[in-house]
Design an enzyme around this catalytic site. Sequence first.
Site, PDB file in Angstrom:
ATOM      1  N   LYS A 259       2.748  -6.779   1.049  1.00 61.87           N
ATOM      2  CA  LYS A 259       1.369  -7.062   0.617  1.00 61.87           C
ATOM      3  C   LYS A 259       0.785  -5.802  -0.007  1.00 61.87           C
ATOM      4  O   LYS A 259       0.722  -4.753   0.633  1.00 61.87           O
ATOM      5  CB  LYS A 259       0.518  -7.482   1.821  1.00 61.87           C
ATOM      6  CG  LYS A 259      -0.978  -7.570   1.528  1.00 61.87           C
ATOM      7  CD  LYS A 259      -1.797  -8.019   2.739  1.00 61.87           C
ATOM      8  CE  LYS A 259      -3.296  -7.972   2.456  1.00 61.87           C
ATOM      9  NZ  LYS A 259      -4.124  -8.373   3.621  1.00 61.87           N
ATOM     10  N   ASP A 264      -9.309  -4.311  -0.582  1.00 66.11           N
ATOM     11  CA  ASP A 264      -9.713  -5.627  -0.071  1.00 66.11           C
ATOM     12  C   ASP A 264     -11.198  -5.609   0.290  1.00 66.11           C
ATOM     13  O   ASP A 264     -11.588  -5.174   1.374  1.00 66.11           O
ATOM     14  CB  ASP A 264      -8.868  -5.978   1.165  1.00 66.11           C
ATOM     15  CG  ASP A 264      -9.192  -7.378   1.693  1.00 66.11           C
ATOM     16  OD1 ASP A 264      -9.918  -8.126   0.994  1.00 66.11           O
ATOM     17  OD2 ASP A 264      -8.705  -7.713   2.795  1.00 66.11           O
ATOM     18  N   LYS A 271     -16.603  -8.667   2.928  1.00 62.16           N
ATOM     19  CA  LYS A 271     -16.559  -7.982   4.219  1.00 62.16           C
ATOM     20  C   LYS A 271     -17.850  -7.202   4.437  1.00 62.16           C
ATOM     21  O   LYS A 271     -18.458  -6.752   3.469  1.00 62.16           O
ATOM     22  CB  LYS A 271     -15.415  -6.949   4.220  1.00 62.16           C
ATOM     23  CG  LYS A 271     -14.031  -7.511   4.412  1.00 62.16           C
ATOM     24  CD  LYS A 271     -13.005  -6.374   4.443  1.00 62.16           C
ATOM     25  CE  LYS A 271     -11.589  -6.904   4.479  1.00 62.16           C
ATOM     26  NZ  LYS A 271     -11.244  -7.622   5.707  1.00 62.16           N
ATOM     27  N   ASP A 282      -4.907  -1.583   2.351  1.00 63.16           N
ATOM     28  CA  ASP A 282      -4.388  -2.955   2.389  1.00 63.16           C
ATOM     29  C   ASP A 282      -3.147  -3.149   1.510  1.00 63.16           C
ATOM     30  O   ASP A 282      -2.650  -4.265   1.372  1.00 63.16           O
ATOM     31  CB  ASP A 282      -5.512  -3.926   1.992  1.00 63.16           C
ATOM     32  CG  ASP A 282      -5.435  -5.238   2.746  1.00 63.16           C
ATOM     33  OD1 ASP A 282      -4.759  -5.291   3.791  1.00 63.16           O
ATOM     34  OD2 ASP A 282      -6.043  -6.217   2.264  1.00 63.16           O
ATOM     35  N   ASP A 341     -11.271 -13.779   2.061  1.00 63.75           N
ATOM     36  CA  ASP A 341     -10.835 -12.550   2.726  1.00 63.75           C
ATOM     37  C   ASP A 341      -9.444 -12.713   3.362  1.00 63.75           C
ATOM     38  O   ASP A 341      -8.833 -11.738   3.783  1.00 63.75           O
ATOM     39  CB  ASP A 341     -11.867 -12.128   3.780  1.00 63.75           C
ATOM     40  CG  ASP A 341     -11.666 -10.697   4.255  1.00 63.75           C
ATOM     41  OD1 ASP A 341     -10.904  -9.959   3.594  1.00 63.75           O
ATOM     42  OD2 ASP A 341     -12.272 -10.325   5.274  1.00 63.75           O
ATOM     43  N   GLU A 343      -6.703 -13.147   1.902  1.00 63.65           N
ATOM     44  CA  GLU A 343      -6.019 -13.123   0.597  1.00 63.65           C
ATOM     45  C   GLU A 343      -4.546 -12.727   0.704  1.00 63.65           C
ATOM     46  O   GLU A 343      -3.738 -13.106  -0.140  1.00 63.65           O
ATOM     47  CB  GLU A 343      -6.748 -12.177  -0.350  1.00 63.65           C
ATOM     48  CG  GLU A 343      -6.431 -10.675  -0.190  1.00 63.65           C
ATOM     49  CD  GLU A 343      -6.812 -10.096   1.178  1.00 63.65           C
ATOM     50  OE1 GLU A 343      -7.692 -10.668   1.830  1.00 63.65           O
ATOM     51  OE2 GLU A 343      -6.206  -9.077   1.579  1.00 63.65           O
ATOM     52  N   ARG A 345      -2.031 -13.576   2.623  1.00 61.95           N
ATOM     53  CA  ARG A 345      -1.059 -14.670   2.718  1.00 61.95           C
ATOM     54  C   ARG A 345      -0.845 -15.358   1.375  1.00 61.95           C
ATOM     55  O   ARG A 345       0.233 -15.886   1.106  1.00 61.95           O
ATOM     56  CB  ARG A 345      -1.516 -15.657   3.801  1.00 61.95           C
ATOM     57  CG  ARG A 345      -2.853 -16.299   3.533  1.00 61.95           C
ATOM     58  CD  ARG A 345      -3.495 -16.835   4.803  1.00 61.95           C
ATOM     59  NE  ARG A 345      -3.970 -15.767   5.685  1.00 61.95           N
ATOM     60  CZ  ARG A 345      -4.632 -15.969   6.816  1.00 61.95           C
ATOM     61  NH1 ARG A 345      -4.909 -17.204   7.228  1.00 61.95           N
ATOM     62  NH2 ARG A 345      -5.034 -14.957   7.548  1.00 61.95           N
TER      63      ARG A 345
HETATM   64  N1  BES Z   1      -6.759  -6.858   5.094  1.00 60.27           N
HETATM   65  C1  BES Z   1      -7.326  -7.685   6.085  1.00 60.27           C
HETATM   66  C2  BES Z   1      -6.734  -7.445   7.486  1.00 60.27           C
HETATM   67  C3  BES Z   1      -6.941  -6.091   8.093  1.00 60.27           C
HETATM   68  C4  BES Z   1      -7.916  -5.902   9.051  1.00 60.27           C
HETATM   69  C5  BES Z   1      -6.120  -5.037   7.769  1.00 60.27           C
HETATM   70  C6  BES Z   1      -8.072  -4.655   9.633  1.00 60.27           C
HETATM   71  C7  BES Z   1      -6.282  -3.777   8.353  1.00 60.27           C
HETATM   72  C8  BES Z   1      -7.263  -3.592   9.301  1.00 60.27           C
HETATM   73  C9  BES Z   1      -7.105  -9.148   5.745  1.00 60.27           C
HETATM   74  O1  BES Z   1      -7.021  -9.450   4.399  1.00 60.27           O
HETATM   75  C10 BES Z   1      -8.283  -9.889   6.278  1.00 60.27           C
HETATM   76  O2  BES Z   1      -9.365  -9.599   5.872  1.00 60.27           O
HETATM   77  N2  BES Z   1      -8.037 -10.799   7.190  1.00 60.27           N
HETATM   78  C11 BES Z   1      -9.075 -11.555   7.776  1.00 60.27           C
HETATM   79  C12 BES Z   1      -8.575 -12.963   7.893  1.00 60.27           C
HETATM   80  C13 BES Z   1      -9.611 -13.928   8.356  1.00 60.27           C
HETATM   81  C14 BES Z   1     -10.639 -14.156   7.276  1.00 60.27           C
HETATM   82  C15 BES Z   1      -8.910 -15.205   8.694  1.00 60.27           C
HETATM   83  C16 BES Z   1      -9.362 -10.974   9.162  1.00 60.27           C
HETATM   84  O3  BES Z   1      -8.420 -10.588   9.836  1.00 60.27           O
HETATM   85  O4  BES Z   1     -10.524 -10.878   9.528  1.00 60.27           O
HETATM   86 ZN    ZN Z   2      -6.314  -7.919   3.183  1.00 57.04          ZN
HETATM   87 ZN    ZN Z   3      -8.905  -9.760   3.437  1.00 57.11          ZN
END
Ligand code: BES
Ligand code: ZN
Ligand code: ZN
Length: 505
Positions: A259, A264, A271, A282, A341, A343, A345
């Site tokens: 990834k 992000d 966010k 990210d 967010d 993204e 996957r």
């Molecule tokens: N890049 C983030 C995940 C992340 C969180 C990486 C903290 C490093 C540190 C990912 O894209 C994300 O935002 N995931 C969301 C998914 C949710 C919306 C289902 C999350 O984990 O809050």
């Molecule tokens: Zn992300």
């Molecule tokens: Zn994200």
Amino acid sequence: MPTLSARTAQPASVRTDALVVGVVRTAKGVAVVDAGADVQKAFGRGFVPMLASLGFEAKPGQVATLPSGHVLKTPVLVVVGMGDAADVDRERLRWAAALGVQTVTNAVSVSVALPLDGPDDVQAAGEGALLGLYSYERYRSGDDSDRPTDVVLIADKARTKDVTRAVEAAETVARAVCLARDWVNTPPNDLTPAVFAEAIASYSGKGKVTVEVLDDKALAKQRCGGILGVGQGSENPPRLVSVTYAPRRPAARIALVGKGITFDSGGLSLKPGKSMMTMKCDMSGAAAVVAATYAIAELGLPVAVTTYASLAENMPSGAATRPGDVLTMRNGRTVEVLNTDAEGRLVLADALDMAVEKEPDLVVDVATLTGAAVVALGTRVAAVLSNDEALLERVPEVADRAGEAMWPLPIPEEMQTKVTSSTVADLRQHNPEPAGGTLFAAAFLREFVRGSRWVHLDIAGPAHNDGEPFGYTPKGGTGSAVRTLVRLAQEIAGERLLDQRRAAR
Ligand code: BES
Ligand code: ZN
Ligand code: ZN
């Protein structure tokens, strides 16, 4: 990166600017490890009481710097506590080497005397020292760092092929980890998908690997709806980079997928400011798979590797994907986007589809995928999920041998049901109930691997160290998963981990 070498010598008579020795607790009290025993002898009977008077008890991680007062050939002696002698393992060698060399300032060369029993220990200590000396200076004006630039490991049989190879392996692996760290630390305005793709393609070890870059037009031709959907909100268009290492007679063929979200913001599902501060990290998965591929190629391992780095910037704009949009992925499946967010996957799905098209023996993806993985396992342990029971058990063991912490998580049936419960499309990208977010994300990815053996590493926790440095891990980018991937390739080559599958072909 500093230079690394091994030398067979008596530590008390080496002539580097500083000397690091390990000190352990034994049944008879505090003692310098065997490899540095002549140092203790040179100081005589007063040595241990002197350490005691400094409050040095050889606790794990404890360090003290002493002037050697002409007793040794080096002006400075650093003692590193390694805890009980019986507890010294390779991970302890890594961080003892790191702490020792980090303590040395205003010196060019440093020797390290630790209990190194054979080439694997030499490699571990070498990696620890080189990783511990890492610092990211690209954007700093002012004086250069005063850390040592030459590290000498005191080791038996230093001139033998095995030990020489171990030193080279430590350098190769550490260089790869530091490259991944550099990429992660690079600010997102200077590491857009196009710039990152250029950096990957400009690899100096050319000839060992081939690199192909797909730009947004090529991605459209390939029907990569996931990558394009994530990238479309940004001024900086997405890229998909493939790196191929094809040794002559490979024991197995593996595919790596990373990834690579260069920033992000969350997209329209924006966010909060605080969660965005470190989101340049990210792209850690992409950095890890590419750096590991370089290392595997440099080591000449007999495993063919095809690596896909899915690069995009996730930004909100009038052109951005909305919650509710349906994307058609490369494999033809339609996906209802419910949270922009989530993204990662989406960009992984297209790359996984491309990877499994070539029917590799194993595909491993690496991603800072879910905050839920951090909730589950904290910031120092990566999550492992897989469609293969044996690998789910093996990969955390491989990681442990490489010096990284990983732990298995399941993909329960319930999540499969949720992934396929969209009211308008084949799949839904997001589960509005936050519980088990890491498991849902893995269930989603599994839809794109067409039954290939697959392992997913969620490194959202360990990829970026927001806290203070520890052991050989600095602040910022850590290079998480690089060592595990290299070790995995090594073990696949050596033990034929994947033999069964190959026989079936
Ligand atoms: N890049 C983030 C995940 C992340 C969180 C990486 C903290 C490093 C540190 C990912 O894209 C994300 O935002 N995931 C969301 C998914 C949710 C919306 C289902 C999350 O984990 O809050
Ligand atoms: Zn992300
Ligand atoms: Zn994200």
